[in-house]
Design a protein around this motif. Structure first.
Motif, PDB file in Angstrom:
ATOM      1  N   SER A 168       0.698  -1.127  -0.170  1.00  0.00           N
ATOM      2  CA  SER A 168      -0.017  -0.239   0.091  1.00  0.00           C
ATOM      3  C   SER A 168       0.871   1.140   0.112  1.00  0.00           C
ATOM      4  N   PHE A 201      -0.162   4.210   0.633  1.00  0.00           N
ATOM      5  CA  PHE A 201      -0.900   4.714   1.807  1.00  0.00           C
ATOM      6  C   PHE A 201      -0.044   4.521   2.994  1.00  0.00           C
ATOM      7  N   ARG A 204       3.283   5.710   3.275  1.00  0.00           N
ATOM      8  CA  ARG A 204       3.689   7.146   3.646  1.00  0.00           C
ATOM      9  C   ARG A 204       3.853   7.255   5.278  1.00  0.00           C
ATOM     10  N   LEU A 252      -6.432  -8.087   3.423  1.00  0.00           N
ATOM     11  CA  LEU A 252      -7.650  -7.040   3.118  1.00  0.00           C
ATOM     12  C   LEU A 252      -8.820  -7.918   2.581  1.00  0.00           C
ATOM     13  N   LYS A 261     -10.653  -9.204   6.627  1.00  0.00           N
ATOM     14  CA  LYS A 261      -9.974  -8.145   7.646  1.00  0.00           C
ATOM     15  C   LYS A 261      -9.956  -8.528   9.079  1.00  0.00           C
ATOM     16  N   LYS A 266     -12.890   1.028   7.070  1.00  0.00           N
ATOM     17  CA  LYS A 266     -12.374  -0.476   7.242  1.00  0.00           C
ATOM     18  C   LYS A 266     -11.270  -0.472   6.211  1.00  0.00           C
ATOM     19  N   LYS A 267     -10.299   0.460   5.958  1.00  0.00           N
ATOM     20  CA  LYS A 267      -9.220   0.365   5.364  1.00  0.00           C
ATOM     21  C   LYS A 267      -7.937   0.687   6.028  1.00  0.00           C
ATOM     22  N   ILE A 268      -6.919  -0.019   5.701  1.00  0.00           N
ATOM     23  CA  ILE A 268      -5.666   0.452   6.202  1.00  0.00           C
ATOM     24  C   ILE A 268      -5.049   1.536   5.454  1.00  0.00           C
ATOM     25  N   PRO A 269      -3.985   2.378   5.902  1.00  0.00           N
ATOM     26  CA  PRO A 269      -3.313   2.098   7.054  1.00  0.00           C
ATOM     27  C   PRO A 269      -4.289   2.876   8.165  1.00  0.00           C
ATOM     28  N   ASP A 318      -6.735   7.347   7.831  1.00  0.00           N
ATOM     29  CA  ASP A 318      -6.598   8.138   6.561  1.00  0.00           C
ATOM     30  C   ASP A 318      -5.256   8.765   6.881  1.00  0.00           C
ATOM     31  N   SER A 319      -4.294   8.173   5.716  1.00  0.00           N
ATOM     32  CA  SER A 319      -2.955   8.430   5.950  1.00  0.00           C
ATOM     33  C   SER A 319      -2.540   9.630   6.103  1.00  0.00           C
ATOM     34  N   ASN A 360      -3.376  10.857  -4.363  1.00  0.00           N
ATOM     35  CA  ASN A 360      -4.658   9.998  -3.707  1.00  0.00           C
ATOM     36  C   ASN A 360      -5.739   9.990  -4.791  1.00  0.00           C
ATOM     37  N   TYR A 395      -3.374   7.242  -7.680  1.00  0.00           N
ATOM     38  CA  TYR A 395      -3.995   5.856  -7.059  1.00  0.00           C
ATOM     39  C   TYR A 395      -5.024   5.289  -8.054  1.00  0.00           C
TER      40      TYR A 395
HETATM   41  C1  GS8 Z   1      -6.829   5.497   1.328  1.00  0.00           C
HETATM   42  C2  GS8 Z   1      -6.708   4.069   1.965  1.00  0.00           C
HETATM   43  C3  GS8 Z   1      -6.992   2.830   0.959  1.00  0.00           C
HETATM   44  O1  GS8 Z   1      -7.419   2.795   0.063  1.00  0.00           O
HETATM   45  C4  GS8 Z   1      -6.040   6.786   2.982  1.00  0.00           C
HETATM   46  O2  GS8 Z   1      -5.350   6.111   4.072  1.00  0.00           O
HETATM   47  O3  GS8 Z   1      -5.076   7.765   2.496  1.00  0.00           O
HETATM   48  N1  GS8 Z   1      -7.378   7.729   1.521  1.00  0.00           N
HETATM   49  C5  GS8 Z   1      -6.949   6.451   2.460  1.00  0.00           C
HETATM   50  N2  GS8 Z   1      -6.540   1.623   1.463  1.00  0.00           N
HETATM   51  C6  GS8 Z   1      -6.666   0.419   0.824  1.00  0.00           C
HETATM   52  C7  GS8 Z   1      -5.415  -0.466   0.463  1.00  0.00           C
HETATM   53  S1  GS8 Z   1      -4.345   0.646  -0.367  1.00  0.00           S
HETATM   54  O4  GS8 Z   1      -4.706  -0.051  -1.564  1.00  0.00           O
HETATM   55  C8  GS8 Z   1      -7.771  -0.553   1.684  1.00  0.00           C
HETATM   56  O5  GS8 Z   1      -7.797  -0.759   2.969  1.00  0.00           O
HETATM   57  N3  GS8 Z   1      -8.435  -1.214   0.897  1.00  0.00           N
HETATM   58  C9  GS8 Z   1      -9.620  -2.111   1.397  1.00  0.00           C
HETATM   59  C10 GS8 Z   1     -10.901  -2.016   1.059  1.00  0.00           C
HETATM   60  O6  GS8 Z   1     -11.259  -0.932   0.313  1.00  0.00           O
HETATM   61  O7  GS8 Z   1     -11.811  -2.827   1.451  1.00  0.00           O
END
Ligand code: GS8
Length: 122
Positions: free
Chosen positions: A13, A15, A18, A37, A40, A52-55, A66-67, A103, A107
């Motif tokens: 990733s 993000f 960063r 992913l 999760k 529900k996203k990383i990081p 949000d990074s 972003n 991306y």
């Molecule tokens: C984006 C995070 C993101 O897209 C940031 O942190 O800056 N704007 C956010 N994370 C993705 C992985 S990177 O490809 C993620 O967690 N995806 C899992 C999903 O969408 O379910």
């Protein structure tokens, strides 16, 4: 008591990268947790229930996500170390612009290529 820092991430990733760079620049020790992913962890769902996203940066049990927001958090909390952003407001504005550009444009373009199931070798 020492700070407890955990990074929920996924190794490719940009993000997450960063935050890995920011933590390295600030010399902050942390526990790295690589997420699947497609499956999760309960910790990720608990710490970032909205997207529900990383990081996700977890500092003493509290999440920042949000990074770009987590990046600013790192810069503000560990302010005894050299800043990540320039002091000059114009240069800071430029840095924020390019981070936002990555972003929204870079991306998204990469995602379109991936989603089109582009085949590099035939
Ligand atoms: C984006 C995070 C993101 O897209 C940031 O942190 O800056 N704007 C956010 N994370 C993705 C992985 S990177 O490809 C993620 O967690 N995806 C899992 C999903 O969408 O379910």
């Amino acid at each position: 008591m020492a700070d407890e820092v955990v990074l929920l991430d996924f190794w490719p990733s940009p993000f997450g990268m960063r935050l890995r760079i920011a933590l390295a620049e600030k010399g902050i020790e942390y526990e790295y947790k690589d997420e699947d992913l497609w499956n999760k962890s309960p910790l990720l769902l608990q710490m970032n229930p909205v997207h529900k996203k990383i990081p996700v940066l977890i500092h003493n049990g509290k999440p920042a996500y949000d990074s770009l927001i987590a990046l600013q958090y790192i810069d503000e909390v560990w302010n005894d170390k050299p800043p990540l952003l320039p002091f000059d407001s114009y240069l800071t504005a430029q840095a924020r612009f390019w981070a936002d550009f990555v972003n929204k444009k870079v991306y998204q373009a990469k995602k379109k290529v991936r989603d089109a199931n582009f085949v590099w070798e035939k």
